[in-house]
Motif scaffolding. Structure first.
Motif, PDB file in Angstrom:
ATOM      1  N   VAL A  77     -18.040  20.991  52.413  1.00  0.00           N
ATOM      2  CA  VAL A  77     -16.695  20.674  51.902  1.00  0.00           C
ATOM      3  C   VAL A  77     -15.747  20.528  53.085  1.00  0.00           C
ATOM      4  CG1 VAL A  77     -14.787  21.428  50.434  1.00  0.00           C
ATOM      5  CG2 VAL A  77     -17.160  21.973  49.801  1.00  0.00           C
ATOM      6  N   VAL A  78     -15.015  19.420  53.103  1.00  0.00           N
ATOM      7  CA  VAL A  78     -13.946  19.204  54.088  1.00  0.00           C
ATOM      8  C   VAL A  78     -12.631  19.272  53.321  1.00  0.00           C
ATOM      9  CG1 VAL A  78     -12.937  17.633  55.772  1.00  0.00           C
ATOM     10  CG2 VAL A  78     -15.425  17.783  55.530  1.00  0.00           C
ATOM     11  N   THR A  79     -11.753  20.216  53.685  1.00  0.00           N
ATOM     12  CA  THR A  79     -10.588  20.438  52.848  1.00  0.00           C
ATOM     13  C   THR A  79      -9.365  20.836  53.678  1.00  0.00           C
ATOM     14  OG1 THR A  79      -9.736  21.644  50.931  1.00  0.00           O
ATOM     15  CG2 THR A  79     -11.147  22.872  52.444  1.00  0.00           C
ATOM     16  N   ARG A  80      -8.206  20.583  53.081  1.00  0.00           N
ATOM     17  CA  ARG A  80      -6.912  21.071  53.566  1.00  0.00           C
ATOM     18  C   ARG A  80      -5.897  20.873  52.456  1.00  0.00           C
ATOM     19  NH1 ARG A  80      -2.738  18.831  57.360  1.00  0.00           N
ATOM     20  NH2 ARG A  80      -1.486  19.727  55.670  1.00  0.00           N
ATOM     21  N   GLY A  81      -4.759  21.522  52.589  1.00  0.00           N
ATOM     22  CA  GLY A  81      -3.728  21.395  51.579  1.00  0.00           C
ATOM     23  C   GLY A  81      -2.944  20.098  51.740  1.00  0.00           C
ATOM     24  N   GLY A  82      -1.922  19.968  50.908  1.00  0.00           N
ATOM     25  CA  GLY A  82      -1.132  18.751  50.909  1.00  0.00           C
ATOM     26  C   GLY A  82      -0.264  18.632  52.148  1.00  0.00           C
ATOM     27  N   GLY A  83       0.246  17.452  52.362  1.00  0.00           N
ATOM     28  CA  GLY A  83       1.129  17.195  53.493  1.00  0.00           C
ATOM     29  C   GLY A  83       1.560  15.748  53.502  1.00  0.00           C
ATOM     30  N   SER A  84       2.292  15.394  54.553  1.00  0.00           N
ATOM     31  CA  SER A  84       2.756  14.021  54.693  1.00  0.00           C
ATOM     32  C   SER A  84       1.621  13.128  55.150  1.00  0.00           C
ATOM     33  CB  SER A  84       3.912  13.973  55.708  1.00  0.00           C
ATOM     34  OG  SER A  84       3.409  14.339  56.998  1.00  0.00           O
ATOM     35  N   LEU A  85       1.886  11.819  55.168  1.00  0.00           N
ATOM     36  CA  LEU A  85       0.885  10.860  55.606  1.00  0.00           C
ATOM     37  C   LEU A  85       0.461  11.133  57.044  1.00  0.00           C
ATOM     38  CD1 LEU A  85      -0.768   8.286  55.107  1.00  0.00           C
ATOM     39  CD2 LEU A  85       1.237   6.966  55.820  1.00  0.00           C
ATOM     40  N   GLU A  86       1.450  11.510  57.873  1.00  0.00           N
ATOM     41  CA  GLU A  86       1.146  11.806  59.274  1.00  0.00           C
ATOM     42  C   GLU A  86       0.284  13.059  59.379  1.00  0.00           C
ATOM     43  OE1 GLU A  86       4.082  11.115  58.036  1.00  0.00           O
ATOM     44  OE2 GLU A  86       4.518   9.161  58.948  1.00  0.00           O
ATOM     45  N   ASP A  87       0.545  14.057  58.514  1.00  0.00           N
ATOM     46  CA  ASP A  87      -0.245  15.294  58.569  1.00  0.00           C
ATOM     47  C   ASP A  87      -1.710  15.040  58.191  1.00  0.00           C
ATOM     48  OD1 ASP A  87       2.029  16.677  59.285  1.00  0.00           O
ATOM     49  OD2 ASP A  87       2.493  17.304  57.226  1.00  0.00           O
ATOM     50  N   LEU A  88      -1.905  14.107  57.267  1.00  0.00           N
ATOM     51  CA  LEU A  88      -3.265  13.839  56.773  1.00  0.00           C
ATOM     52  C   LEU A  88      -3.955  12.712  57.523  1.00  0.00           C
ATOM     53  CD1 LEU A  88      -2.550  14.017  52.910  1.00  0.00           C
ATOM     54  CD2 LEU A  88      -3.291  15.862  54.415  1.00  0.00           C
ATOM     55  N   TRP A  89      -3.293  12.145  58.542  1.00  0.00           N
ATOM     56  CA  TRP A  89      -3.845  10.952  59.169  1.00  0.00           C
ATOM     57  C   TRP A  89      -5.195  11.187  59.862  1.00  0.00           C
ATOM     58  CZ3 TRP A  89      -2.826   6.184  58.226  1.00  0.00           C
ATOM     59  CH2 TRP A  89      -3.376   5.190  59.035  1.00  0.00           C
ATOM     60  N   CYS A  90      -5.418  12.409  60.297  1.00  0.00           N
ATOM     61  CA  CYS A  90      -6.695  12.682  60.976  1.00  0.00           C
ATOM     62  C   CYS A  90      -7.896  12.415  60.055  1.00  0.00           C
ATOM     63  CB  CYS A  90      -6.740  14.107  61.502  1.00  0.00           C
ATOM     64  SG  CYS A  90      -6.550  15.365  60.211  1.00  0.00           S
ATOM     65  N   PHE A  91      -7.712  12.452  58.754  1.00  0.00           N
ATOM     66  CA  PHE A  91      -8.808  12.194  57.811  1.00  0.00           C
ATOM     67  C   PHE A  91      -9.020  10.709  57.556  1.00  0.00           C
ATOM     68  CE2 PHE A  91      -7.376  16.501  56.861  1.00  0.00           C
ATOM     69  CZ  PHE A  91      -8.584  17.189  56.917  1.00  0.00           C
TER      70      PHE A  91
END
Length: 281
Positions: A77-91
């Motif tokens: 499982v690869v997971t993290r909580g919510g965030g902005s587009l910039e916060d999630l960009w690494c995925f």
């Protein structure tokens, strides 16, 4: 991204790998939901930053490390909580996407909230909308499994009861047959039938014997009528010449001094011709 490449998750995993921040809310939510749904599962956390400049490299390292661990994990499982587009960009980074696609174990992407969609969500075998749903997708619910087991138990009990009833009905049907309920009755019936056939055979044999005796008597009567002995019985006799055993049928065949044998019905007599009288017809 092709749906053909998607793999099914194991129904009852024993070891689960999680690539995420060990201090974030996502891992807490994930573990809390998993503990509530199913106990006894080993969880291996592979720490990685989930936002920032170095996050992609650490996520890739975590995915690769999870695939090398021994004994092997059942799901990753690869997971993290919510965030902005910039916060999630690494995925959305190509390296992360390729690492997920190359994973040797089934993968689950549980990133952000319901409205957040990343390339990691698209390439993973299963997408969960939140970390909590990720736990729900990975482990079964104890209540659901208990309900399923109870349902299967009821079905099994019903099937067994139905089968037992069918077998009992079959046995009752067999037991009611005369061959089992009254086994000697068939023997007696066949005994009586055998007696009847024996009587009929005896009567037929006697009748046939009488017919044959009557036929033989009739033939014997005819033979007796035609037999020379029968003629002798009516007072006649047969005369033969002693020398050549010729039957004498006429006095013209006799000569004086000839020896004759006369046969009667009972016994014979020998005589000598003294005189010959020839009747003129």
């Amino acid at each position: 991204f092709d749906a053909v490449r998607k793999r099914r998750l194991p129904a009852f995993p024993r070891r689960i790998g999680v690539v995420t921040s060990p201090t974030g809310a996502a891992i807490r939510d994930f573990l809390q939901v998993m503990k509530r749904r199913w106990r006894g599962i080993e969880v291996l956390v592979f720490p990685a930053r989930v936002q920032g400049d170095c996050a992609a490299d650490e996520i890739v390292a975590g995915i690769r490390a999870a695939n090398r661990v021994t004994p092997a994990i059942d799901v990753l499982v690869v997971t993290r909580g919510g965030g902005s587009l910039e916060d999630l960009w690494c995925f959305n980074e190509e390296s992360v996407v390729r690492a997920l696609a190359a994973s040797g174990v089934p993968t689950v992407s549980a990133i952000g909230h319901e409205i957040d969609v990343t390339l990691a969500d698209l390439v993973a075998d299963v997408r969960a909308l939140t970390p909590s749903e990720g736990a729900e997708r990975v482990v079964p619910s104890t209540d659901d499994v208990n309900d399923m087991v109870r349902g299967l138990g009821l079905r099994l009990g019903t099937a067994m009861a139905t089968r037992v009833a069918q077998v009992r009905s079959r046995l009752d049907s067999l037991a009611s047959r005369p061959a089992l309920s009254r086994p000697l009755e068939g023997v007696h019936l066949r005994g009586r039938r055998l007696d009847e056939l024996s009587l009929r055979l005896d009567g037929a044999a006697k009748s046939l014997l009488r017919e044959r005796q009557s036929a033989i008597g009739a033939v014997a009567g005819k033979l007796e009528t035609l037999s020379p002995l029968g003629v002798l019985g009516r007072g006649y006799s047969l005369t033969y010449a002693v020398d050549d055993q010729r039957l004498i049928t006429s006095a013209n065949k006799l000569r004086a001094g000839q020896r004759l044998v006369t046969r009667f019905q009972q016994g014979t007599a020998t005589s000598v011709v003294e005189t010959i009288s020839k009747d003129e017809l």
